[in-house]
Design a protein around this motif. Sequence first.
Motif, PDB file in Angstrom:
ATOM      1  N   LEU A   1      -1.527   0.861 -14.353  1.00  0.00           N
ATOM      2  CA  LEU A   1      -0.213   0.922 -13.716  1.00  0.00           C
ATOM      3  C   LEU A   1      -0.068   2.208 -12.899  1.00  0.00           C
ATOM      4  N   LEU A   2       0.936   2.200 -12.035  1.00  0.00           N
ATOM      5  CA  LEU A   2       1.207   3.369 -11.200  1.00  0.00           C
ATOM      6  C   LEU A   2       1.401   4.629 -12.049  1.00  0.00           C
TER       7      LEU A   2
ATOM      8  N   ILE B   1      -4.409  -2.132  -7.653  1.00  0.00           N
ATOM      9  CA  ILE B   1      -5.571  -2.985  -7.390  1.00  0.00           C
ATOM     10  C   ILE B   1      -6.720  -2.134  -6.880  1.00  0.00           C
ATOM     11  N   ASP B   2      -6.387  -1.193  -6.031  1.00  0.00           N
ATOM     12  CA  ASP B   2      -7.425  -0.356  -5.472  1.00  0.00           C
ATOM     13  C   ASP B   2      -6.835   1.020  -5.172  1.00  0.00           C
ATOM     14  N   ALA B   3      -7.692   2.003  -5.144  1.00  0.00           N
ATOM     15  CA  ALA B   3      -7.253   3.357  -4.825  1.00  0.00           C
ATOM     16  C   ALA B   3      -8.289   3.998  -3.924  1.00  0.00           C
TER      17      ALA B   3
ATOM     18  N   SER C   1       0.863  -1.189   0.000  1.00  0.00           N
ATOM     19  CA  SER C   1       0.000   0.000   0.000  1.00  0.00           C
ATOM     20  C   SER C   1       0.893   1.230   0.000  1.00  0.00           C
ATOM     21  N   LEU C   2       0.648   2.069  -0.972  1.00  0.00           N
ATOM     22  CA  LEU C   2       1.520   3.210  -1.228  1.00  0.00           C
ATOM     23  C   LEU C   2       0.728   4.486  -1.005  1.00  0.00           C
ATOM     24  N   ASN C   3       1.316   5.377  -0.285  1.00  0.00           N
ATOM     25  CA  ASN C   3       0.667   6.630   0.056  1.00  0.00           C
ATOM     26  C   ASN C   3       1.078   7.695  -0.953  1.00  0.00           C
ATOM     27  N   LEU C   4       0.209   7.938  -1.921  1.00  0.00           N
ATOM     28  CA  LEU C   4       0.521   8.928  -2.958  1.00  0.00           C
ATOM     29  C   LEU C   4      -0.047  10.260  -2.496  1.00  0.00           C
ATOM     30  N   GLY C   5       0.782  11.130  -2.029  1.00  0.00           N
ATOM     31  CA  GLY C   5       0.315  12.406  -1.523  1.00  0.00           C
ATOM     32  C   GLY C   5       0.150  12.365  -0.015  1.00  0.00           C
ATOM     33  N   PRO C   6      -0.265  13.422   0.668  1.00  0.00           N
ATOM     34  CA  PRO C   6      -0.570  14.733   0.094  1.00  0.00           C
ATOM     35  C   PRO C   6       0.661  15.549  -0.322  1.00  0.00           C
TER      36      PRO C   6
ATOM     37  N   VAL D   1      -4.459   6.630  -1.428  1.00  0.00           N
ATOM     38  CA  VAL D   1      -3.812   5.433  -0.900  1.00  0.00           C
ATOM     39  C   VAL D   1      -4.013   4.329  -1.927  1.00  0.00           C
ATOM     40  N   LEU D   2      -2.894   3.868  -2.475  1.00  0.00           N
ATOM     41  CA  LEU D   2      -2.967   2.882  -3.549  1.00  0.00           C
ATOM     42  C   LEU D   2      -2.620   1.503  -3.012  1.00  0.00           C
ATOM     43  N   GLU D   3      -3.348   0.488  -3.451  1.00  0.00           N
ATOM     44  CA  GLU D   3      -2.963  -0.894  -3.212  1.00  0.00           C
ATOM     45  C   GLU D   3      -2.279  -1.371  -4.474  1.00  0.00           C
ATOM     46  N   LEU D   4      -0.992  -1.691  -4.353  1.00  0.00           N
ATOM     47  CA  LEU D   4      -0.249  -2.059  -5.552  1.00  0.00           C
ATOM     48  C   LEU D   4       0.114  -3.539  -5.518  1.00  0.00           C
ATOM     49  N   ASP D   5      -0.045  -4.176  -6.670  1.00  0.00           N
ATOM     50  CA  ASP D   5       0.493  -5.520  -6.841  1.00  0.00           C
ATOM     51  C   ASP D   5       1.602  -5.367  -7.872  1.00  0.00           C
ATOM     52  N   GLY D   6       2.853  -5.333  -7.420  1.00  0.00           N
ATOM     53  CA  GLY D   6       3.916  -4.926  -8.325  1.00  0.00           C
ATOM     54  C   GLY D   6       3.720  -3.463  -8.634  1.00  0.00           C
TER      55      GLY D   6
END
Lengths: 319, 389
Positions: free
Chosen positions: B369-370, B33-35, B7-12, B24-29
């Motif tokens: 993708l990201l 997956i979810d935002a 889980s990647l915190n994009l921002g603030p 808040v992004l859920e990343l698989d690679g």
Amino acid sequence: MTTTDILWGVLRIVLIFSAVMGLVAYMTLMERRFLGFFQLRLGPNRVGPGGLLQPIADGIKLLFKEDMTVSHANRFWFRLAPAIALVSVLACFAVVPASPSIVVADIPVAVLYLLALSSLGVYGILLAGWSSNNKYSLLGGLRAAAQLISYEIPLALSIVGVLILAGSMSLVGIVKAQEGLWFVVKQPLGFLLFLVCVSAETNRTPFDLLECENELVAGYQTEYSSMKFGLFYMAEYAHILLASCLVSLFFLGGWNGPLLPAPLWLLGKVFFVFALFIWVRATFPRVRYDQLMGFSWKVLLPLAFVNLMVTAALTVALS
Amino acid sequence: MNTDTLSLNLGPQHPSTHGVLRVVLELDGETVIDARPDIGFLHRGIEKLAEHRTYHQIIVLTDRLDYLAALSNNLAYVLTVEKLMDLEVPRRARYVRAALAELQRIASHLFWLGTHAHDLGAMTPLFYALREREALMDIFENLSGSRLTPSFLRVGGLAADIDERFVESVRNFTDTFQGRVDEYETLLTQNPIWRSRTKGVGVLDAGQCIRLGISGPMLRSAGVPLDLRKTQPYSCYDEFHFEIPTGKAGDVYDRYLVRIREMRESARIARQAVDGLPEGPWTAAGSPPVFPAKEDLKHNITAVIRHFGLVMEGMKPPPGEVYHAVESPRGELGFYLVSDGGPYPVRLKVRPPSFVNLQGLVKMVRGRLLADVVAVIGAVDIVLAEVDR
């Protein structure tokens, strides 16, 4: 080996190292000024005449910055990573000749040596990304590993054509084989492939995915500060300098040219190639990660093979 | 193999979230997956503040909604108040308002173009776009003394009359602008990397856009030619000739094309407005809720009393509710006002296009993708000050 030989060897290393580091420092200035002109602004022009002292000011600034190591980092690798990145590039310059005589070591397998050492640099980036223990750094490091390995293969294949034509793996030998006609004429496809691959190897736009600020903040460098960051920065520009040297040596006839002394010719060509890189940076957007990998495996690799086959076939047919 | 998601915190505080958007992004690679967007970092309670301001004082608050298009906000607000009070505005003022709104649209789109291109790694268009935006900022500054927050519109007209210098500078700008847009297009429109980054990314078709309430360039890029300037003309827009650019695919690339063409059309409108500028009063100075003319204050005691009343107490619109919307650079910007006959509004509600358009974000980025997240956020063209208010 006598003492004079050893002393002479050390002196050459020191001289070439200083020349390389001096060039690296001024390449940063050149890039910033050139980008400025491309982008309707001036770039740094305040420190010294025309901004000529800017790299020195930058160096001093970096040295005096607080050197922070984030508490959750893996300290050993975190500190080692920038050194690996810089040393692996600098070691490559040992076999890069500025003229038939100005070279630290003219070894017969110089090309292999170059490929081996320059790909070591990826360890620096990967370790930096991993040991920072930061998600953005990790993503940057992972991208670096995937990207550099993918581009290594077409890069190596695109030089094989040159090696076939020159019949030598020594850089001095390759340049000597280009007296009269540059390899860019005989190997136009190889030239383009090499140019694309080195810009990916050196993380230049449009392949600057490892540190693209708009997605990964600063990629693997995110947690680095002070001179550790400075080392990465120098490694990056040293890599670009190396790439520009190699493009000139492999394809643009190295130091061959009328009238002017040999090192000046090489310097002029390196300058030209570097200006080309800056131009590309000012013009293109960045490719996406999956497109980058697809481009390497689906386009560059087959093309490199075709180039290799055609070169080999023609060489055999003509000999 | 069992793998965990990241889980990647994009921002603030991220360079590409255009302000203080947190996702808040859920990343698989690198696959999303979810935002989960998280807003509110820039909430200043503008709607609540408005309940304690006179109708005249609220104008400066509207500047601070969408700070890239302050004049559009001014326009939407004063039109709403004028609708509430049934106030007729002189034609000259309406022409100037249209010209200003269009220049502001260009300025806003230029800033969007520069930052969006920069998000995708193209550095240079930013500097080119800011060069033209700077010319527009100079026009606004000469007019109102302020670049970002002009507050130049008033209920009943303008803050001041425009002069020949304004007309001249708008003419100079529109003369060169089409060529400058060609420059941006040279760098981007046919560029294979740009196309590969934007085509097929962040697709929302017309049905999805309408269900989410998305308006503005995002809706038009999906092929729906809805533009309030045509469908509910205000401020004399029905007297100008212009087209509504639409796209087909509803992806990031089509949004880019729509906005580029909108800039060209806006330049045409602004040119028509200054060329056909009617003579006459620039404010409805005779009406009770509008400030009397300056020269009247020296000779006319009733004018002085009215001025004093407007400053000390504020105008008092009749009780009622009213909604009015304009086509801001980002879409339908509406103000909803409730008045109980007093000098302060009982309720002011903004319908911010950025906020509504942002609702499509999760739909657009899921499974991408990201790098696409950055492209999609850029193409929504949000201003967080407007999202959070």
